[in-house]
Design a protein around this motif. Structure first.
Motif, PDB file in Angstrom:
ATOM      1  N   ASP A 164      17.411  -7.880  -7.778  1.00  0.00           N
ATOM      2  CA  ASP A 164      16.650  -9.127  -7.900  1.00  0.00           C
ATOM      3  C   ASP A 164      15.473  -9.165  -6.933  1.00  0.00           C
ATOM      4  O   ASP A 164      14.888 -10.229  -6.702  1.00  0.00           O
ATOM      5  N   GLN A 165      15.126  -8.015  -6.371  1.00  0.00           N
ATOM      6  CA  GLN A 165      13.998  -7.937  -5.452  1.00  0.00           C
ATOM      7  C   GLN A 165      12.947  -6.970  -5.979  1.00  0.00           C
ATOM      8  O   GLN A 165      13.195  -6.207  -6.912  1.00  0.00           O
ATOM      9  N   ALA A 166      11.775  -7.027  -5.370  1.00  0.00           N
ATOM     10  CA  ALA A 166      10.674  -6.164  -5.795  1.00  0.00           C
ATOM     11  C   ALA A 166      10.030  -5.522  -4.578  1.00  0.00           C
ATOM     12  O   ALA A 166       9.834  -6.172  -3.551  1.00  0.00           O
ATOM     13  N   LEU A 167       9.732  -4.234  -4.709  1.00  0.00           N
ATOM     14  CA  LEU A 167       9.078  -3.490  -3.637  1.00  0.00           C
ATOM     15  C   LEU A 167       7.593  -3.358  -3.942  1.00  0.00           C
ATOM     16  O   LEU A 167       7.216  -2.940  -5.043  1.00  0.00           O
ATOM     17  N   ASP A 168       6.771  -3.701  -2.967  1.00  0.00           N
ATOM     18  CA  ASP A 168       5.313  -3.571  -3.074  1.00  0.00           C
ATOM     19  C   ASP A 168       4.762  -4.269  -4.314  1.00  0.00           C
ATOM     20  O   ASP A 168       3.879  -3.743  -5.004  1.00  0.00           O
ATOM     21  N   ALA A 169       5.303  -5.436  -4.606  1.00  0.00           N
ATOM     22  CA  ALA A 169       4.815  -6.240  -5.728  1.00  0.00           C
ATOM     23  C   ALA A 169       3.746  -7.212  -5.231  1.00  0.00           C
ATOM     24  O   ALA A 169       3.780  -7.667  -4.082  1.00  0.00           O
ATOM     25  N   HIS A 170       2.806  -7.523  -6.107  1.00  0.00           N
ATOM     26  CA  HIS A 170       1.702  -8.419  -5.755  1.00  0.00           C
ATOM     27  C   HIS A 170       1.293  -9.172  -7.010  1.00  0.00           C
ATOM     28  O   HIS A 170       1.221  -8.570  -8.100  1.00  0.00           O
ATOM     29  N   PRO A 171       1.023 -10.481  -6.917  1.00  0.00           N
ATOM     30  CA  PRO A 171       0.604 -11.238  -8.115  1.00  0.00           C
ATOM     31  C   PRO A 171      -0.600 -10.587  -8.787  1.00  0.00           C
ATOM     32  O   PRO A 171      -1.563 -10.196  -8.133  1.00  0.00           O
ATOM     33  N   GLY A 172      -0.503 -10.448 -10.102  1.00  0.00           N
ATOM     34  CA  GLY A 172      -1.579  -9.811 -10.866  1.00  0.00           C
ATOM     35  C   GLY A 172      -1.357  -8.335 -11.087  1.00  0.00           C
ATOM     36  O   GLY A 172      -2.027  -7.726 -11.932  1.00  0.00           O
ATOM     37  N   ASP A 173      -0.437  -7.735 -10.333  1.00  0.00           N
ATOM     38  CA  ASP A 173      -0.092  -6.327 -10.536  1.00  0.00           C
ATOM     39  C   ASP A 173       0.980  -6.209 -11.612  1.00  0.00           C
ATOM     40  O   ASP A 173       1.347  -7.191 -12.272  1.00  0.00           O
ATOM     41  N   LEU A 174       1.502  -5.009 -11.771  1.00  0.00           N
ATOM     42  CA  LEU A 174       2.574  -4.752 -12.721  1.00  0.00           C
ATOM     43  C   LEU A 174       3.856  -4.434 -11.966  1.00  0.00           C
ATOM     44  O   LEU A 174       3.820  -4.077 -10.793  1.00  0.00           O
ATOM     45  N   LEU A 175       4.997  -4.545 -12.661  1.00  0.00           N
ATOM     46  CA  LEU A 175       6.293  -4.309 -12.045  1.00  0.00           C
ATOM     47  C   LEU A 175       7.128  -3.428 -12.962  1.00  0.00           C
ATOM     48  O   LEU A 175       7.323  -3.737 -14.135  1.00  0.00           O
ATOM     49  N   LEU A 176       7.638  -2.315 -12.413  1.00  0.00           N
ATOM     50  CA  LEU A 176       8.434  -1.356 -13.172  1.00  0.00           C
ATOM     51  C   LEU A 176       9.911  -1.609 -12.966  1.00  0.00           C
ATOM     52  O   LEU A 176      10.380  -1.726 -11.831  1.00  0.00           O
ATOM     53  N   GLU A 177      10.655  -1.661 -14.070  1.00  0.00           N
ATOM     54  CA  GLU A 177      12.110  -1.786 -14.021  1.00  0.00           C
ATOM     55  C   GLU A 177      12.726  -0.489 -14.532  1.00  0.00           C
ATOM     56  O   GLU A 177      12.468  -0.075 -15.667  1.00  0.00           O
TER      57      GLU A 177
END
Length: 323
Positions: free
Chosen positions: A122-135
């Motif tokens: 339930d956490q994200a590493l090096d995430a930033h609004p407007g970027d993308l997130l890999l699962e």
């Protein structure tokens, strides 16, 4: 990649090491701890120009057309220099986008317009609004748009930790062994961490003196350094074997990828702790770099899911066919 790197792969590693040593030394790594992003725009642009995210993307899709072996050599050096930034997640996302034929997302990544964080639980590493997130779902890996991020306090100061709320799914795939690929690349980074701490300890053991002798002459210290060297050799062999297995889609590729990550995690955990011990009193200080590698090792160990998930992948097959 065979079980030993080719001359071309060695050249990739050397070029990455030259760049990181000159452009992202530890002084820069420490400065970035206080910045909003874990890596600055200049370094990101240079990594894009050098084709870091395009190595495993086919040439017809705008990539370099190489493969996992070359990425292993790249991320081994990223780990060796404790380089901060979402490099591995972005490289994996570029590979996934190329496999699904999503040219829009791929172009945004290869141009450097988009960076990709990594979802871990339930956490994200090096995430930033407007970027993308890999699962890294084993069956259906996905890439999301990031809406908002609520910062959390990380163990590793080189990583931005957050709870991210996501928007629409921009890439989704089935039948892409992305988790195995991610485990191999995380293991490659961990290998770099092991080698860096081995070299730090060996160097310090030659110059630090006690009782009129270098501390490396004392049995306790020399044995720890030897164990670190043996660990590096063992992890190197397993990471390279896993890279071949995953690249060629062997039936036991998931087993070898999990084995590489589990072994690298265990050896990095021990090597980074021994490195602190070898440096004695200064090893515990903020100014000494030993803690940087210890914290990076812990982050990399959990970047592909829980420790138990790796063990489960090792015991899942009923039969292994080794080639």
């Amino acid at each position: 990649m065979m079980l030993a790197p080719s001359a071309e792969q060695q050249n990739i590693a050397e070029s990455v090491a030259d760049f990181l040593s000159s452009e992202v030394p530890m002084t820069t790594v420490r400065r970035l701890w206080n910045e909003e992003r874990s890596v600055d725009d200049k370094t990101w642009r240079r990594s894009v120009e050098m084709g870091w995210f395009a190595l495993s993307v086919p040439e017809e899709a705008g990539g370099v057309g190489l493969g996992l072996g070359e990425e292993v050599m790249l991320f081994r050096e990223v780990g060796r220099f404790a380089t901060p930034g979402p490099f591995r997640a972005t490289a994996l996302a570029a590979y996934l986008a190329s496999r699904t034929g999503n040219t829009e997302v791929l172009a945004a990544i290869l141009s450097g317009e988009q960076r990709v964080g990594l979802k871990v639980g339930d956490q994200a590493l090096d995430a930033h609004p407007g970027d993308l997130l890999l699962e890294l779902d084993d069956e259906h890996p996905r890439i999301y748009e990031i809406d908002t991020c609520t910062p959390l306090v990380p163990t590793d100061p080189g990583v931005r930790l957050a709870r991210a709320s996501v928007g629409k799914v921009v890439v989704e795939a089935a039948g892409v062994a992305l988790l195995s690929r991610a485990r191999v690349l995380a293991a490659a980074e961990l290998l770099g961490v092991i080698e860096a701490t081995r070299d730090m300890s060996a160097s310090y053991a030659q110059v630090r003196r006690q009782f009129d002798k270098p501390i490396g002459s004392h049995q306790a210290v020399k044995h720890r350094c030897a164990d670190m060297a043996v660990g590096a050799y063992a992890v190197t062999a397993q990471v390279f074997a896993a890279a071949v297995s995953v690249s060629e889609a062997h039936p036991d590729a998931a087993f070898h990828a999990a084995a590489a990550h589990v072994l690298a995690s265990a050896r990095a955990r021990r090597a980074t702790a021994d490195n602190v011990q070898n440096h004695g009193g200064i090893g515990y200080t903020w100014e000494q770099d030993a803690h940087v590698y210890l914290k990076r090792a812990l982050t990399l160990e959990l970047s592909c899911g829980s420790r138990q998930a790796g063990y489960d992948a090792l015991i899942a097959p009923e039969r292994h066919e080794f080639r």
